[in-house]
Design an enzyme around this catalytic site. Structure first.
Site, PDB file in Angstrom:
ATOM      1  N   TYR A   1       0.581  -1.164  -0.063  1.00  0.00           N
ATOM      2  CA  TYR A   1      -0.510  -0.583  -0.037  1.00  0.00           C
ATOM      3  C   TYR A   1       0.809   1.024   0.105  1.00  0.00           C
ATOM      4  O   TYR A   1       1.759   1.420   0.853  1.00  0.00           O
ATOM      5  CB  TYR A   1      -1.249   0.273   1.141  1.00  0.00           C
TER       6      TYR A   1
ATOM      7  N   HIS B   1      -6.648   0.931  -1.765  1.00  0.00           N
ATOM      8  CA  HIS B   1      -6.628  -0.261  -1.786  1.00  0.00           C
ATOM      9  C   HIS B   1      -4.746  -0.623  -2.337  1.00  0.00           C
ATOM     10  O   HIS B   1      -4.344  -0.098  -2.413  1.00  0.00           O
ATOM     11  CB  HIS B   1      -7.466  -1.079  -3.705  1.00  0.00           C
TER      12      HIS B   1
ATOM     13  N   LYS C   1      -4.497  -5.328  -9.604  1.00  0.00           N
ATOM     14  CA  LYS C   1      -3.175  -5.429  -8.713  1.00  0.00           C
ATOM     15  C   LYS C   1      -2.326  -5.815  -9.917  1.00  0.00           C
ATOM     16  O   LYS C   1      -1.929  -6.876 -10.646  1.00  0.00           O
ATOM     17  CB  LYS C   1      -3.313  -6.471  -7.607  1.00  0.00           C
TER      18      LYS C   1
END
Length: 398
Positions: A298, A306, A352
């Site tokens: 993060y 997120h 991601k």
């Protein structure tokens, strides 16, 4: 001169106030605080600044936790210490919560049955319940419309218009009132429980992984770890040995214990090398087992956005002979393309970027195992990372 006039609405409204409060609560990225005293123009601190000397002082919270060998973690049971470690760097997680130790707050809100001061988990559960109710209402309306149309077709009449709920106009209905209990149904024991509600006890603790705990101990010097058997504080040498021994197979004889300790491929050392690498670069590192990876990275923390990157640790041996006699299953062998495609697909769908982190384990033929007696041996590990992205034609066309 800027051609764009600043907006007066920035930070205003409900969202702006909540964002401002969040930035205030999580303003410190690490448990240690560097406080600069307010000085006047003629203060001696001001004179120190002229010579390039800092007048700041370090405030150390000195938190305390206990080592648990079963879960391979450190438990911080004091709520004040737990909130300090969570709000100053997002270390650990609540054992009864998803991330932030908010079990006590959720229980208080449940008792008050109030819609204010909800935690993030309560807001998420409420939204999930509303989405589920919307889908049920829509399915019920569609089934009713189909039945009415079929009946109207058989009777030769026009089908009635039935409103189908849409996501833009649908609103959750208020909960139905609960049935009232008559006085005859209330026993004296129940009346006592209603009048004298039991006090709520906070039974949740903050659970730190061993890499998180050692980072706070060795790098920050702000965590004291107690022995689970004697409840006495452990020094750095004992902590270093205990954390490495936590990954030994259970029931091994004492004669083989030293052979497990004197190895550079100990899972604690490999995972801590990767954890320290990303923490030292300013990333907030959290566990990523939910997405089949080792760590999530993060930029600021889970309460802000997120995770942007998902990390998979790939141990590599400097000397292949060390892998042949290794008692640990590190999965250092090359992974299959099926596995790589599966992990990459899962993390791409949740937006991601996958990072393959190669931790090179030093060879015993080059580095003496005597260095493992202290954390200085971590300098022998090297970390390399490779970014892997899955090509999605529909998203990457522009």
């Amino acid at each position: 001169m800027s051609l764009i006039a600043p907006s007066n609405k920035r930070g205003g409204g409900k969202g702006g106030a909540q964002r401002k409060e969040t930035n205030k609560i999580y303003a410190n990225p690490l448990p240690l605080l560097f406080i600069t005293p307010q000085t006047s123009h003629y203060s001696p601190y001001h004179v120190l600044g002229l010579f390039g000397l800092s007048n700041s002082r370090v405030e150390n919270p000195h938190c305390e936790g206990s080592f648990d060998p079963v879960t391979r973690s450190v438990w911080v049971e004091d709520r004040k210490d737990a909130m300090i470690l969570w709000r100053r760097g997002f270390f650990g997680k609540g054992d009864l919560s998803r991330s932030e130790p908010s079990w006590y707050t959720r229980q208080v809100n449940a008792r008050k049955a109030a819609g204010k001061h909800l935690t993030a988990e309560e807001v998420r559960e409420r939204r999930r319940a509303e989405r589920k109710q919307f889908k049920l209402d829509r399915a019920r309306a569609l089934a009713q419309a189909a039945a009415e149309a079929e009946a109207a077709f058989e009777e030769g009449r026009q089908a009635p218009v039935i409103a189908i709920p849409s996501g833009a106009t649908w609103k959750p209905q208020s909960q139905a009132p609960t049935a009232e209990v008559t006085a005859s149904e209330v026993t004296p024991e129940d009346e006592t429980d209603i009048q004298e509600e039991q006090p709520l006890e906070d039974v949740e603790h903050l659970q730190l992984t061993l890499p998180e705990a050692f980072f706070l101990i060795w790098t920050m010097d702000c965590l004291t770890v107690l022995d689970h058997a004697t409840s006495e504080s452990m020094d750095l040498k004992k902590i270093w040995t205990t954390f490495r021994a936590a990954y030994h197979p259970p029931g091994i004889p004492s004669s083989l214990s030293s052979s497990y300790l004197d190895r550079f491929d100990n899972p604690f050392l490999v995972h801590y090398a990767a954890y320290h690498y990303y923490r030292s670069h300013g990333w907030v590192v959290k566990g990523g087992i939910k997405f089949c990876v080792d760590y999530l990275l993060y930029k600021r923390g889970p309460v802000f956005q997120h995770a942007e990157f998902a990390v998979v640790i790939l141990p590599t041996y400097e000397d292949p002979k060390d892998e042949e006699d290794s008692p640990f299953n590190l999965n250092a062998s090359p992974y299959s393309w099926t596995w790589l495609s599966t992990i990459n697909r899962v993390n791409t769908q949740v937006q991601k970027t996958l990072i393959l982190t190669y931790v090179t384990i030093p060879a015993k033929s080059r580095v003496s195992t005597d260095m493992l007696s202290s954390p200085a041996s971590l300098a022998q590990y090297s970390v390399r990372d490779v970014v892997l992205r899955r090509f999605v034609p529909a998203r990457m066309r522009d």
